[in-house]
Design an enzyme around this catalytic site. Structure first.
Site, short mmCIF file in Angstrom:
data_model
loop_
_atom_site.label_atom_id
_atom_site.label_comp_id
_atom_site.label_asym_id
_atom_site.label_seq_id
_atom_site.Cartn_x
_atom_site.Cartn_y
_atom_site.Cartn_z
N HIS A 257 27.47 28.82 -65.29
CA HIS A 257 28.87 29.17 -65.54
C HIS A 257 29.79 28.50 -64.52
CE1 HIS A 257 32.08 32.17 -66.73
NE2 HIS A 257 32.49 31.89 -65.50
N GLU A 258 29.45 28.61 -63.24
CA GLU A 258 30.31 28.06 -62.20
C GLU A 258 30.30 26.53 -62.19
OE1 GLU A 258 32.37 29.92 -60.95
OE2 GLU A 258 31.47 31.89 -61.23
#
Length: 345
Positions: A257-258
Site C-alpha cells: 500500500h505505502e
C-alpha cells in the site's frame, strides 16, 4: 478590479489545461488537487477504534505547508503523467469518470520494460521485538514482488466485474542492503524524525524503507514523488511485516500500500469521498475506506467498491490487486523526465 479578476481567471484556466507541444491538444487538469481532509478523517477513524491508519495523505498535507514549491512540483508531475497516459490511450489523461479518455488500460507497451527497484531497509529498534529478522525482511520483499507482478495466490478470488482489470505492473524489487540501528526512542511519529536520524541512501536510485515503531496506531506512511530527496521513502510499522504482531495487518500488505503511494497512487476513495477522484479511471469511486473483509458487492457512490484493491484499507488477506489504470499511472513516473526515471533500467 474586474480586469484583474478576469486576468486571474484566464491564468488559472491556462494552468488547468496546458497545451502539449506536439499536437496542441489539451491535458485536462481541472480535477487536480493536493490538499485533503486527511488530518481530520484519519484522526476520526482512530478515535472510532478503526485499527488501520495510513498517514501518507496527512504527511502530504504537512509537507505542502512546509514547502511552498511542492504543490507546483506535484502539478507538473501530474501533468506529465497525464500526458504519458493520454499518449498511450488517447483522451485527456485525467482518469476521471471511467470513459475512454482515461487511463483504464495500458494501451500498448511503454518501452520501459520490467523496472527493478533496489531497496535499502533501515531497521530502527529499541527492543528485540522491533529488530525484525532478516527472514521477515526477505518475506516482505517476496510479498512486494508477488503483489506488483500479480503472482500472489489471491487474484483468483476477484469478482468477474474486476477480474479483467488485474494488472502485472512489471515493477520488481531487489534488496540492496539492510541497516540496523539501535535507539532508545520508543516511537517515531509521522514527522520524518526517523529519516532525519537515519537519512536515506541514494534516494534518487533506491527505495528507502524505514522499519520502526511509529506509534499512535499508525501502520505506515510514504512520500509522494516531488518531495525532498532528504525524506524520500516509506516508513513501516515493524509489526506489519510478514509474521509480525499487527494482525490482521501482518502479511506485508502495508508495504504494498505505502509503496503504491511512493509510486504516485492515491487511495481509491480519493480522500474526498465521492466528490474527489484518485485519477484512475478503472477504480470505481468510493466515499471512504473499507475495513475487514467486505462481501461483494459493497456499493458506494452508485458503483461497486473495489475493496480488494491494495489502495483500500481492508485486511491484508483481503486485498490482492492493482488495476491496469494504476499500473499505467505508476509507470508514468519512470518515463523520461519523470520524478523516478533514474530507477528505470
Amino acid at each position: 478590479m474586474a480586469a484583474l479578476a478576469l486576468l486571474f481567471a484566464s491564468c488559472n484556466d491556462d494552468q488547468n489545461s496546458i497545451p502539449t507541444n506536439d499536437d496542441q491538444s489539451k491535458i485536462d487538469m481541472s480535477d487536480f488537487y493536493v490538499y485533503t481532509d486527511a488530518d481530520i478523517d484519519e484522526a476520526a477513524r482512530l478515535a472510532e477504534g478503526k485499527s488501520k491508519a495510513c498517514y501518507s495523505m496527512v504527511n502530504l498535507n504537512r509537507m505542502l505547508n512546509e514547502n511552498p514549491e511542492l504543490e507546483q512540483n506535484m502539478f507538473d508531475i501530474e501533468y506529465n503523467s497525464r500526458k504519458f497516459i493520454a499518449a498511450k490511450k488517447g483522451g485527456n489523461g485525467n482518469g476521471n469518470g471511467g470513459g475512454s479518455g482515461g487511463d483504464g488500460g495500458t494501451g500498448g507497451g511503454d518501452n520501459l520494460g520490467v523496472i527493478d527497484i533496489p531497496v535499502y531497509v533501515h531497521v530502527v529498534y529499541s527492543n528485540s521485538s522491533e529488530n525484525v529478522s532478516d527472514q521477515q525482511i526477505n518475506s516482505q520483499m517476496s510479498v512486494l514482488n508477488e503483489d506488483f507482478r500479480a503472482t500472489n495466490n489471491d487474484t483468483n478470488q476477484a469478482p468477474s466485474e474486476f477480474a479483467g482489470l488485474i494488472a502485472d505492473s512489471e515493477i520488481t524489487f531487489s534488496l540492496a542492503g539492510v541497516f540496523r540501528h539501535s535507539n532508545s526512542r520508543t516511537s517515531w511519529g509521522t514527522n520524518d524524525a526517523v529519516k532525519a536520524a537515519y537519512p536515506p541512501v541514494t534516494p534518487n536510485t533506491h527505495l528507502n524503507i524505514w522499519v520502526c515503531n511509529i506509534g499512535g496506531g499508525i501502520l505506515g506512511y510514504a512520500q509522494f514523488p516531488g518531495g525532498s530527496s532528504s525524506t524520500d521513502g516509506v516508513v513501516l510499522l515493524y509489526s506489519s511485516l510478514p509474521g509480525g504482531s499487527a494482525a490482521p495487518y501482518n502479511e506485508g500488505r502495508t508495504a504494498t500500500h505505502e509503496v503504491g503511494h511512493y509510486l504516485n497512487l492515491r487511495h481509491i476513495w480519493g480522500d474526498g469521498r465521492c466528490r474527489q477522484d484518485d485519477f484512475v479511471a478503472d477504480t470505481p469511486s468510493s466515499d471512504g475506506p473499507n475495513y475487514g473483509c467486505p462481501s461483494y458487492p459493497t456499493v458506494n457512490c452508485r458503483s461497486n467498491d473495489m475493496t480488494m484493491n491494495y489502495m483500500d484499507y481492508v485486511d491484508d488477506a483481503c486485498m490482492y490487486m492493482f488495476t491496469e489504470g494504476q499500473k499505467t499511472r505508476m509507470r508514468s513516473i519512470f518515463a523520461s523526465g519523470g520524478p523516478r526515471s533514474a530507477m528505470a533500467n
